[in-house]
Enzyme design. Structure first.
Site, PDB file in Angstrom:
ATOM      1  N   HIS A  41      -0.577  -6.686  -5.447  1.00  0.00           N
ATOM      2  CA  HIS A  41      -0.690  -7.941  -4.697  1.00  0.00           C
ATOM      3  C   HIS A  41      -0.110  -9.058  -5.541  1.00  0.00           C
ATOM      4  O   HIS A  41      -0.283  -9.081  -6.754  1.00  0.00           O
ATOM      5  CB  HIS A  41      -2.163  -8.247  -4.400  1.00  0.00           C
ATOM      6  CG  HIS A  41      -2.436  -9.699  -4.144  1.00  0.00           C
ATOM      7  ND1 HIS A  41      -2.907 -10.549  -5.140  1.00  0.00           N
ATOM      8  CD2 HIS A  41      -2.286 -10.463  -3.042  1.00  0.00           C
ATOM      9  CE1 HIS A  41      -3.045 -11.766  -4.647  1.00  0.00           C
ATOM     10  NE2 HIS A  41      -2.673 -11.755  -3.384  1.00  0.00           N
ATOM     11  N   HIS A  70       0.865  -1.185   0.000  1.00  0.00           N
ATOM     12  CA  HIS A  70       0.000   0.000   0.000  1.00  0.00           C
ATOM     13  C   HIS A  70       0.901   1.235   0.000  1.00  0.00           C
ATOM     14  O   HIS A  70       1.583   1.520   0.991  1.00  0.00           O
ATOM     15  CB  HIS A  70      -0.905   0.012   1.240  1.00  0.00           C
ATOM     16  CG  HIS A  70      -1.941  -1.066   1.242  1.00  0.00           C
ATOM     17  ND1 HIS A  70      -3.070  -0.992   0.462  1.00  0.00           N
ATOM     18  CD2 HIS A  70      -2.013  -2.243   1.922  1.00  0.00           C
ATOM     19  CE1 HIS A  70      -3.817  -2.082   0.662  1.00  0.00           C
ATOM     20  NE2 HIS A  70      -3.191  -2.853   1.534  1.00  0.00           N
ATOM     21  N   ASN A  93      -6.068 -22.557  10.694  1.00  0.00           N
ATOM     22  CA  ASN A  93      -5.482 -22.067  11.947  1.00  0.00           C
ATOM     23  C   ASN A  93      -4.152 -21.371  11.696  1.00  0.00           C
ATOM     24  O   ASN A  93      -3.186 -21.551  12.440  1.00  0.00           O
ATOM     25  CB  ASN A  93      -5.299 -23.221  12.947  1.00  0.00           C
ATOM     26  CG  ASN A  93      -5.085 -22.715  14.368  1.00  0.00           C
ATOM     27  OD1 ASN A  93      -5.551 -21.636  14.723  1.00  0.00           O
ATOM     28  ND2 ASN A  93      -4.378 -23.483  15.178  1.00  0.00           N
TER      29      ASN A  93
END
Length: 300
Positions: free
Chosen positions: A107, A97, A257
């Site tokens: 990206h 950014h 996770n």
């Protein structure tokens, strides 16, 4: 035979080279490293950047994780629900950014995944300008097309369309930016080996600095106003909406996770939402919105 060690080493080295290149381009700050481990197996290196001359916030992540296959991944891999299988995933993901609204957000993600006996590569690279500069958009897409064409003439048109469809915000009826390429589940076929897939992914990873550094150099010193900055914050808001609602990488990380701080590294430092914002007629903002759509042919 292609080994997990070879793939992991490439991604490890890619993170190093990209961070070095961005450090040099910014000229002020430098990446800070955070090493982490995943309780179920593996870990990674999160490298973040903030407060630079060019980069307001950025991150370049490397990870290599493994463990028991979660149920959603078993389904994707075509494994039985009660079948035990291990998975292994490694790759590099980054988002930059910039400070100046005239420098586009970028990206990139390149990754390898093995679940049970199945293995494939995925990834993509896309550009999200706050203001679409057509010359820059053509340069970006032409560079990607040239890289793709060196491996397979079908790659760019197929993966460009995939990006147009993927980096789309349905509830806004607009693309996140000007797209790029996106691909997933690239496994071996009768005519394309897994080594061929790896070489292509390497080419995409290696294309990052040559395609983004010129865009930084061309735009970093352009003047901008408070109104330009406000528009930048609104466009960042759209970026947040896509990443939290639709992005597969975000969902995969959270469902396996993964490390939350690293997964949400892609969020901008600041963003804004303004009720029913409508750009002035014939403004640069209106022109940008008109170019946030699928199917624009940027490359020759």
């Amino acid at each position: 035979m292609l080994s997990k060690k070879t793939i992991e080493l490439y991604f490890h080295t890619l993170q190093d080279s990209i961070c070095f290149g961005l450090d040099q381009a910014d000229g002020k700050g430098e990446f800070q490293e955070d090493l982490w481990e995943r309780p179920e197996g593996g870990g990674g290196r999160t490298r973040t950047f903030s407060g630079g001359n060019v980069i307001e916030k950025g991150g370049v992540n490397f990870s290599a994780v493994h463990g028991p296959c979660p149920e959603f991944l078993k389904k994707e891999a075509g494994l039985k629900e009660n079948e035990y299988a291990e998975f292994y995933a490694t790759g590099v993901s980054l988002v930059i950014h910039p400070v100046n609204p005239m420098v586009p957000i970028i990206h990139m993600n390149v990754r390898y995944l093995k679940a049970g006996n199945l293995e494939w590569f995925g990834g993509g690279i896309d550009l999200t300008p706050h203001y679409v500069v057509e010359e820059d958009a053509k340069f970006f897409h032409q560079h990607l097309k040239n890289v793709c064409d060196e491996h397979n003439a079908s790659y760019y048109p197929e993966y460009k369309k995939w990006a147009d469809d993927y980096f789309f915000i349905p509830h806004r009826d607009e693309t996140r930016g000007i797209g790029g390429i996106f691909f997933d589940r690239l496994s071996a076929t009768d005519s394309i080996s897994i080594d061929d897939r790896f070489h292509f992914v390497q080419a995409i990873g290696n294309s990052f600095l040559p395609v983004y550094l010129p865009l930084i150099e061309n735009n970093k010193n352009k003047p901008y106003t408070k109104a330009n900055r406000q528009w930048q914050l609104l466009r960042r808001g759209r970026y947040v909406e896509f990443n939290l609602v639709y992005d597969r990488g975000t969902k995969f990380g959270l469902l396996t996770n993964g490390r939350t701080e690293s997964i949400l590294m892609s969020m901008p430092p600041t963003a804004n939402w303004e009720y029913a914002n409508k750009p002035k007629k014939n403004s640069l903002e209106e022109k940008t919105l008109q170019l946030l759509k699928k199917g624009i042919n940027w490359a020759e």
